[in-house]
Write an enzyme that holds these catalytic residues in place. Structure first.
Site, PDB file in Angstrom:
ATOM      1  N   CYS A 296      39.919  41.814  24.507  1.00 46.03           N
ATOM      2  CA  CYS A 296      39.107  43.021  24.696  1.00 46.03           C
ATOM      3  C   CYS A 296      37.974  42.940  23.685  1.00 46.03           C
ATOM      4  O   CYS A 296      38.194  42.460  22.564  1.00 46.03           O
ATOM      5  CB  CYS A 296      39.963  44.259  24.429  1.00 46.03           C
ATOM      6  SG  CYS A 296      39.033  45.811  24.551  1.00 46.03           S
TER       7      CYS A 296
ATOM      8  N   CYS B  51      41.572  42.826  20.212  1.00 47.51           N
ATOM      9  CA  CYS B  51      40.343  43.578  20.495  1.00 47.51           C
ATOM     10  C   CYS B  51      39.333  43.367  19.380  1.00 47.51           C
ATOM     11  O   CYS B  51      39.615  43.677  18.221  1.00 47.51           O
ATOM     12  CB  CYS B  51      40.639  45.071  20.572  1.00 47.51           C
ATOM     13  SG  CYS B  51      41.998  45.474  21.655  1.00 47.51           S
TER      14      CYS B  51
ATOM     15  N   CYS C 211      31.356  58.113  12.562  1.00 47.33           N
ATOM     16  CA  CYS C 211      31.578  56.676  12.339  1.00 47.33           C
ATOM     17  C   CYS C 211      31.220  56.179  10.933  1.00 47.33           C
ATOM     18  O   CYS C 211      30.100  56.382  10.455  1.00 47.33           O
ATOM     19  CB  CYS C 211      30.798  55.882  13.368  1.00 47.33           C
ATOM     20  SG  CYS C 211      31.207  54.126  13.285  1.00 47.33           S
TER      21      CYS C 211
ATOM     22  N   CYS D 197      38.420  49.939  29.245  1.00 50.66           N
ATOM     23  CA  CYS D 197      39.171  50.709  28.257  1.00 50.66           C
ATOM     24  C   CYS D 197      38.217  51.803  27.803  1.00 50.66           C
ATOM     25  O   CYS D 197      37.188  51.511  27.181  1.00 50.66           O
ATOM     26  CB  CYS D 197      39.552  49.793  27.099  1.00 50.66           C
ATOM     27  SG  CYS D 197      40.288  50.679  25.710  1.00 50.66           S
TER      28      CYS D 197
ATOM     29  N   CYS E 104      26.404  58.095  15.433  1.00 55.07           N
ATOM     30  CA  CYS E 104      27.661  58.751  15.816  1.00 55.07           C
ATOM     31  C   CYS E 104      28.263  59.443  14.583  1.00 55.07           C
ATOM     32  O   CYS E 104      28.601  58.767  13.595  1.00 55.07           O
ATOM     33  CB  CYS E 104      28.630  57.725  16.373  1.00 55.07           C
ATOM     34  SG  CYS E 104      27.853  56.613  17.575  1.00 55.07           S
TER      35      CYS E 104
ATOM     36  N   CYS F  41      25.005  49.910  11.610  1.00 56.78           N
ATOM     37  CA  CYS F  41      24.757  50.192  13.026  1.00 56.78           C
ATOM     38  C   CYS F  41      23.619  51.209  13.153  1.00 56.78           C
ATOM     39  O   CYS F  41      23.607  52.225  12.465  1.00 56.78           O
ATOM     40  CB  CYS F  41      26.019  50.732  13.700  1.00 56.78           C
ATOM     41  SG  CYS F  41      25.779  51.032  15.458  1.00 56.78           S
TER      42      CYS F  41
ATOM     43  N   ARG G 209      46.516  55.242  25.280  1.00 53.34           N
ATOM     44  CA  ARG G 209      46.771  54.668  23.945  1.00 53.34           C
ATOM     45  C   ARG G 209      46.646  55.725  22.850  1.00 53.34           C
ATOM     46  O   ARG G 209      45.595  56.367  22.704  1.00 53.34           O
ATOM     47  CB  ARG G 209      45.818  53.508  23.662  1.00 53.34           C
ATOM     48  CG  ARG G 209      46.077  52.894  22.267  1.00 53.34           C
ATOM     49  CD  ARG G 209      45.278  51.631  21.992  1.00 53.34           C
ATOM     50  NE  ARG G 209      45.458  50.668  23.042  1.00 53.34           N
ATOM     51  CZ  ARG G 209      44.474  50.144  23.752  1.00 53.34           C
ATOM     52  NH1 ARG G 209      43.239  50.473  23.505  1.00 53.34           N
ATOM     53  NH2 ARG G 209      44.726  49.277  24.705  1.00 53.34           N
TER      54      ARG G 209
HETATM   55  N1  SAM Z   1      29.743  50.140  18.494  1.00 45.64           N
HETATM   56  C1  SAM Z   1      30.589  50.115  19.616  1.00 45.64           C
HETATM   57  C2  SAM Z   1      30.665  51.444  20.324  1.00 45.64           C
HETATM   58  O1  SAM Z   1      30.376  52.467  19.704  1.00 45.64           O
HETATM   59  O2  SAM Z   1      31.042  51.445  21.475  1.00 45.64           O
HETATM   60  C3  SAM Z   1      31.987  49.644  19.301  1.00 45.64           C
HETATM   61  C4  SAM Z   1      32.702  50.068  18.042  1.00 45.64           C
HETATM   62  S1  SAM Z   1      33.025  51.828  17.827  1.00 45.64           S
HETATM   63  C5  SAM Z   1      33.544  51.862  16.154  1.00 45.64           C
HETATM   64  C6  SAM Z   1      34.488  52.090  18.817  1.00 45.64           C
HETATM   65  C7  SAM Z   1      35.088  53.458  18.854  1.00 45.64           C
HETATM   66  O3  SAM Z   1      35.772  53.755  17.642  1.00 45.64           O
HETATM   67  C8  SAM Z   1      34.178  54.655  19.021  1.00 45.64           C
HETATM   68  O4  SAM Z   1      33.763  54.836  20.347  1.00 45.64           O
HETATM   69  C9  SAM Z   1      35.071  55.795  18.576  1.00 45.64           C
HETATM   70  O5  SAM Z   1      35.774  56.332  19.674  1.00 45.64           O
HETATM   71  C10 SAM Z   1      36.054  55.126  17.608  1.00 45.64           C
HETATM   72  N2  SAM Z   1      35.886  55.639  16.234  1.00 45.64           N
HETATM   73  C11 SAM Z   1      34.898  55.321  15.374  1.00 45.64           C
HETATM   74  N3  SAM Z   1      35.029  55.992  14.207  1.00 45.64           N
HETATM   75  C12 SAM Z   1      36.131  56.770  14.335  1.00 45.64           C
HETATM   76  C13 SAM Z   1      36.787  57.709  13.476  1.00 45.64           C
HETATM   77  N4  SAM Z   1      36.320  57.994  12.262  1.00 45.64           N
HETATM   78  N5  SAM Z   1      37.904  58.326  13.918  1.00 45.64           N
HETATM   79  C14 SAM Z   1      38.377  58.048  15.166  1.00 45.64           C
HETATM   80  N6  SAM Z   1      37.794  57.176  16.016  1.00 45.64           N
HETATM   81  C15 SAM Z   1      36.684  56.547  15.617  1.00 45.64           C
HETATM   82 FE1  SF4 Z   2      27.690  52.204  15.922  1.00 49.87          FE
HETATM   83 FE2  SF4 Z   2      29.893  53.385  15.067  1.00 49.87          FE
HETATM   84 FE3  SF4 Z   2      28.433  54.517  16.962  1.00 49.87          FE
HETATM   85 FE4  SF4 Z   2      29.821  52.243  17.515  1.00 49.87          FE
HETATM   86  S1  SF4 Z   2      30.670  54.222  16.973  1.00 49.87           S
HETATM   87  S2  SF4 Z   2      27.700  52.744  18.082  1.00 49.87           S
HETATM   88  S3  SF4 Z   2      29.676  51.214  15.515  1.00 49.87           S
HETATM   89  S4  SF4 Z   2      27.777  54.154  14.830  1.00 49.87           S
END
Ligand code: SAM
Ligand code: SF4
Ligand code: DTB
Length: 312
Positions: free
Chosen positions: A127, A96, A59, A187, A56, A52, A259
């Protein structure tokens, strides 16, 4: 019905009131709006994993960090349907699908729309979480019959830049607006335990609760610390502070499903029970979240039984 608009001071006072007062209020509000025995159950599937472009800090799927994750392109329809059938058989109500994109290209979105249509035919709610959307893309998903779009604000507006710099808080709000305009349920929630202050947690909930229509579903994730990400190390949020945030979310968003999301694998049954008692009434079911582990179904079935919880 328009919802109450919250001031920071009111929310702050409630958040910091004696624990029993806060939990009592949350439990009261919960009972006024929901059957407290019932729990909504969703299952996740990662339909496009890793690489990606966003950064973030939490992530495992960001291309900016080396987390050793196995990357995969967009999954074929057959595999998606296989997973959806299994989720349905295991008793999940909503399926989802998540993709590690900044946002989808129209040609990929067409494939996701096909997935949505087919998963719906199995009798599951749908979702998807695909990153930032343009207005016409939200409409494409609506036309495919999508029920919910997940798009988290993740933290407070003030703390956002500490966590993500490849997009801004406003970008997230714009996508949520497109989703609501298209008539798809939202959501939207966030992550606790990323080094934010209590005030940041309250401010995150204020943004959600003060939307013209608060999200129908509010995932509260506890950070799963992923080796290789900038948030690999750090101080964990205290369990009591975590429960207080759940309780405040329940009081501020009386009709939303709250949730208890990522991080349950590292929570005791007692802590989860306290979260349900404080108004959480939804969870992710199945041994995997998107890429990280979740309690195995047997464990959750046992938890439901011990607590006398029933699926919706
Ligand atoms: N890329 C899209 C986005 O960021 O909206 C969808 C997938 S992203 C992985 C969805 C959500 O997963 C993120 O907004 C975050 O809240 C959650 N998430 C990701 N990594 C995480 C982690 N290590 N611990 C807890 N929540 C996490
Ligand atoms: Fe990409 Fe992870 Fe950020 Fe979603 S949360 S935009 S998958 S880096
Ligand atoms: C949400 O708030 N939490 C889910 C879902 N929405 C998409 C995702 C949690 C991801 C946890 C890390 C992983 O599994 O990769």
């Amino acid at each position: 019905m328009t919802s109450k608009k919250w001031l920071f001071e009111e929310a702050f006072e409630l958040f910091n009131s004696p624990f029993h007062e806060l939990i009592y209020q949350a439990q009261t509000v919960h009972r006024e709006n929901f059957n407290p025995k019932k729990i909504q159950v969703s299952t996740l599937l990662s339909i496009k994993t890793g690489s990606c472009p966003e950064n973030c800090s939490y992530c495992p799927q960001s291309a900016h960090f080396d987390t050793g994750l196995k990357k995969e392109g967009l999954m074929g329809l057959d595999r998606v349907l296989d997973a959806a059938k299994k989720a349905k058989e295991a008793g999940s109500q909503r399926f989802c699908m998540g993709a590690a994109w900044r946002g989808p290209r129209d040609q990929d979105l067409e494939k996701v729309c096909e997935m949505v249509k087919e998963v719906k035919k199995l009798g599951l709610e749908t979702c998807v979480t695909l990153g930032l959307l343009k207005g016409h893309q939200a409409q494409m998903l609506k036309d495919a019959g999508l029920d919910f779009y997940n798009h988290n604000i993740d933290t407070s507006p003030d703390y956002y830049e500490e966590i993500i710099t490849t997009r801004c808080f406003e970008d997230r709000l714009n996508t949520i607006e497109h989703v609501q305009k298209a008539g798809i349920k939202v959501c939207c929630g966030g992550i606790l335990g990323m080094g934010e202050s209590s005030e940041d947690r309250i401010r995150m909930l204020l943004v959600l609760a003060n939307m013209d229509s608060p999200p129908e579903s509010v995932p509260i994730n506890k950070l799963i610390r992923i080796p290789g990400t900038p948030l690999e190390d750090g101080e964990d949020i205290s369990p009591i502070e975590f429960v207080r945030t759940i309780a405040l979310a329940r009081v501020m968003m009386p009709r939303s499903y709250i949730r208890l999301s990522a991080g349950r694998s590292e929570m005791s049954e007692e802590l989860q029970a306290l979260c349900f008692f404080s108004g959480a009434n939804s969870l992710f079911y199945g041994e995997q979240l998107l890429t990280a582990p979740n309690p195995v179904p047997y464990q959750d079935n046992q938890l439901f039984e011990r607590l006398g919880l029933e699926r919706l």
